[in-house]
Scaffold this motif. Structure first.
Motif, PDB file in Angstrom:
ATOM      1  N   ASP A 136       0.872  -1.178   0.000  1.00 36.68           N
ATOM      2  CA  ASP A 136       0.000   0.000   0.000  1.00 36.68           C
ATOM      3  C   ASP A 136       0.903   1.219   0.000  1.00 36.68           C
ATOM      4  N   ARG A 137       0.966   1.925  -1.124  1.00 39.08           N
ATOM      5  CA  ARG A 137       1.922   3.026  -1.252  1.00 39.08           C
ATOM      6  C   ARG A 137       1.665   4.145  -0.265  1.00 39.08           C
ATOM      7  N   ARG A 138       0.444   4.293   0.231  1.00 39.66           N
ATOM      8  CA  ARG A 138       0.145   5.342   1.202  1.00 39.66           C
ATOM      9  C   ARG A 138       0.449   4.916   2.627  1.00 39.66           C
ATOM     10  N   ARG A 139       0.435   3.625   2.870  1.00 39.81           N
ATOM     11  CA  ARG A 139       0.628   3.148   4.243  1.00 39.81           C
ATOM     12  C   ARG A 139       1.925   2.379   4.406  1.00 39.81           C
ATOM     13  N   LYS A 140       1.930   1.138   3.958  1.00 41.08           N
ATOM     14  CA  LYS A 140       3.110   0.319   4.224  1.00 41.08           C
ATOM     15  C   LYS A 140       3.364  -0.668   3.098  1.00 41.08           C
ATOM     16  N   THR A 141       4.640  -0.863   2.808  1.00 36.96           N
ATOM     17  CA  THR A 141       5.094  -1.914   1.911  1.00 36.96           C
ATOM     18  C   THR A 141       6.005  -2.836   2.714  1.00 36.96           C
ATOM     19  N   ALA A 142       5.754  -4.133   2.641  1.00 39.77           N
ATOM     20  CA  ALA A 142       6.559  -5.082   3.423  1.00 39.77           C
ATOM     21  C   ALA A 142       6.760  -6.361   2.628  1.00 39.77           C
ATOM     22  N   LEU A 143       7.991  -6.862   2.653  1.00 43.95           N
ATOM     23  CA  LEU A 143       8.351  -8.096   1.954  1.00 43.95           C
ATOM     24  C   LEU A 143       9.094  -9.025   2.908  1.00 43.95           C
ATOM     25  N   ARG A 158       8.696   7.593   5.543  1.00 47.34           N
ATOM     26  CA  ARG A 158       8.922   8.094   6.895  1.00 47.34           C
ATOM     27  C   ARG A 158       9.799   7.146   7.710  1.00 47.34           C
ATOM     28  N   GLU A 159       9.582   5.848   7.548  1.00 45.40           N
ATOM     29  CA  GLU A 159      10.349   4.868   8.307  1.00 45.40           C
ATOM     30  C   GLU A 159      10.674   3.673   7.422  1.00 45.40           C
ATOM     31  N   ALA A 160      11.827   3.081   7.669  1.00 50.65           N
ATOM     32  CA  ALA A 160      12.224   1.869   6.959  1.00 50.65           C
ATOM     33  C   ALA A 160      12.877   0.926   7.955  1.00 50.65           C
ATOM     34  N   SER A 161      12.743  -0.365   7.697  1.00 49.28           N
ATOM     35  CA  SER A 161      13.320  -1.350   8.617  1.00 49.28           C
ATOM     36  C   SER A 161      13.785  -2.578   7.845  1.00 49.28           C
ATOM     37  N   LEU A 162      14.763  -3.235   8.413  1.00 52.57           N
ATOM     38  CA  LEU A 162      15.275  -4.497   7.877  1.00 52.57           C
ATOM     39  C   LEU A 162      15.615  -5.386   9.062  1.00 52.57           C
ATOM     40  N   LEU A 199      13.385   8.257   8.844  1.00 52.88           N
ATOM     41  CA  LEU A 199      13.768   9.195   7.797  1.00 52.88           C
ATOM     42  C   LEU A 199      13.455  10.632   8.184  1.00 52.88           C
ATOM     43  N   ALA A 200      12.323  10.860   8.823  1.00 54.84           N
ATOM     44  CA  ALA A 200      11.984  12.222   9.246  1.00 54.84           C
ATOM     45  C   ALA A 200      13.041  12.749  10.214  1.00 54.84           C
ATOM     46  N   GLY A 201      13.462  11.906  11.158  1.00 52.19           N
ATOM     47  CA  GLY A 201      14.494  12.305  12.099  1.00 52.19           C
ATOM     48  C   GLY A 201      15.833  12.528  11.420  1.00 52.19           C
ATOM     49  N   TRP A 202      16.123  11.721  10.389  1.00 53.23           N
ATOM     50  CA  TRP A 202      17.387  11.885   9.663  1.00 53.23           C
ATOM     51  C   TRP A 202      17.426  13.219   8.946  1.00 53.23           C
ATOM     52  N   TRP A 203      16.346  13.563   8.233  1.00 56.84           N
ATOM     53  CA  TRP A 203      16.327  14.828   7.489  1.00 56.84           C
ATOM     54  C   TRP A 203      16.422  16.014   8.446  1.00 56.84           C
ATOM     55  N   GLN A 204      15.758  15.912   9.591  1.00 56.11           N
ATOM     56  CA  GLN A 204      15.805  17.000  10.557  1.00 56.11           C
ATOM     57  C   GLN A 204      17.220  17.186  11.104  1.00 56.11           C
ATOM     58  N   ALA A 205      17.855  16.076  11.496  1.00 60.74           N
ATOM     59  CA  ALA A 205      19.194  16.169  12.084  1.00 60.74           C
ATOM     60  C   ALA A 205      20.231  16.613  11.057  1.00 60.74           C
ATOM     61  N   SER A 206      20.137  16.081   9.821  1.00 58.17           N
ATOM     62  CA  SER A 206      21.138  16.412   8.802  1.00 58.17           C
ATOM     63  C   SER A 206      20.915  17.799   8.208  1.00 58.17           C
ATOM     64  N   LEU A 228      19.123   6.376  12.903  1.00 54.75           N
ATOM     65  CA  LEU A 228      19.468   5.048  12.389  1.00 54.75           C
ATOM     66  C   LEU A 228      19.995   4.210  13.546  1.00 54.75           C
ATOM     67  N   ARG A 229      19.329   3.084  13.791  1.00 56.68           N
ATOM     68  CA  ARG A 229      19.687   2.229  14.918  1.00 56.68           C
ATOM     69  C   ARG A 229      19.744   0.778  14.448  1.00 56.68           C
ATOM     70  N   GLY A 230      20.670   0.048  14.990  1.00 51.03           N
ATOM     71  CA  GLY A 230      20.784  -1.359  14.625  1.00 51.03           C
ATOM     72  C   GLY A 230      21.231  -2.204  15.791  1.00 51.03           C
ATOM     73  N   THR A 231      20.825  -3.465  15.777  1.00 50.35           N
ATOM     74  CA  THR A 231      21.256  -4.416  16.797  1.00 50.35           C
ATOM     75  C   THR A 231      21.631  -5.735  16.122  1.00 50.35           C
ATOM     76  N   LEU A 232      22.628  -6.374  16.657  1.00 48.27           N
ATOM     77  CA  LEU A 232      23.050  -7.693  16.206  1.00 48.27           C
ATOM     78  C   LEU A 232      23.169  -8.569  17.445  1.00 48.27           C
ATOM     79  N   THR A 233      22.394  -9.632  17.474  1.00 41.83           N
ATOM     80  CA  THR A 233      22.351 -10.482  18.659  1.00 41.83           C
ATOM     81  C   THR A 233      22.841 -11.887  18.324  1.00 41.83           C
ATOM     82  N   HIS A 234      23.835 -12.328  19.101  1.00 40.34           N
ATOM     83  CA  HIS A 234      24.397 -13.672  18.969  1.00 40.34           C
ATOM     84  C   HIS A 234      24.305 -14.324  20.335  1.00 40.34           C
TER      85      HIS A 234
END
Length: 263
Positions: free
Chosen positions: A86-93, A121-125, A150-157, A168-174
């Protein structure tokens, strides 16, 4: 706990350009048609390497499988499933890859999410690596997740105003460690981005008391290597991105379509 911090300078990506590219990719996918499982680009050229195996094209539940060029039969080890479109709401794969490593299956589950394609506005992986049929299999897998505001990125940059949380935040758990990474941009005097990367490593299970010793012995070398890797990545970014952002969405669409014909 071990800590790391390094700052690099990057060529900026204009917000409108990025938004136009996201919309272009969404439109290209929507303009692609499915006929008897085959995918056809908007100009009618068949798309190799992928078939629609189940469901309706780009509808939730649609599942695509990779196709090897040699025999044209769907592979059993990689598939893409549409969770939302849904281009107005969310795209997820969801992308699942299973490889047979000497009789020991290795599975990678990835999930991509975007809110929204019309105005991102937001992206995740997120990704999970798991294996079976091996001794101590839990030590060969792990999970990771990256979230981009993305909104926070544009504001800060753009303004240099310190955000309440890292865009931008990331976690790697082992099983033995957990790594947390934050990335915060700010504007440089010449219009580029000054991007600061911070990382924290915490030991888990029986590795927890060993981490301070490892950090004392290898910490300086590890931080030096990590900083060098970020510097190399920044150099590659600054080499390729300025030329890329000079291309408009129409030209990029044509180049993406051509690239899809050479899987």
């Amino acid at each position: 706990m071990a800590r790391f911090e390094h700052t690099v300078t990057l060529a900026p990506v204009p917000r409108r350009w990025l938004e136009s590219c996201v919309a272009m990719l969404h439109d290209l996918a929507q303009d692609t048609e499915a006929e008897a499982g085959r995918l056809l680009l908007p100009d009618g050229r068949p798309l190799p390497g992928l078939v629609l195996e189940q469901g309706r094209h780009l509808r939730p539940g649609a599942r695509y499988r990779s196709v090897p060029a040699e025999d044209g039969e769907p592979e059993a080890d990689q598939c893409v499933t549409v969770l939302a479109w849904d281009r107005r709401r969310k795209t997820a794969l969801e992308i699942v890859t299973v490889e047979d490593d000497r009789g020991h299956p290795v599975r990678i589950d990835c999930a991509l999410g975007l809110t929204s394609a019309e105005r991102p506005r937001e992206a995740s992986l997120s990704a999970t690596l798991s294996t079976s049929g091996r001794k101590r299999a839990k030590y060969l897998g792990g999970t990771g997740r990256v979230d981009l505001d993305l909104a926070g990125w544009w504001q800060a940059s753009g303004t240099g105003r310190r955000p309440s949380r890292a865009p931008l935040r990331g976690t790697l758990t082992h099983a033995l460690a957990r790594v947390t990474v934050t990335v915060v941009p700010r504007p440089a005097p010449d219009g580029r981005w000054r991007v600061t990367v911070k990382a924290r490593v915490r030991g888990r299970s029986f590795a927890r008391p060993l981490l301070p010793l490892a950090a004392a012995v290898l910490g300086r070398h590890a931080r030096r290597e990590a900083a060098a890797a970020l510097d190399r990545a920044a150099a590659a970014w600054n080499t390729h991105v300025p030329a890329l952002v000079r291309k408009d969405a129409g030209r990029l669409r044509a180049e993406v379509a051509d690239a899809l014909l050479d899987p």
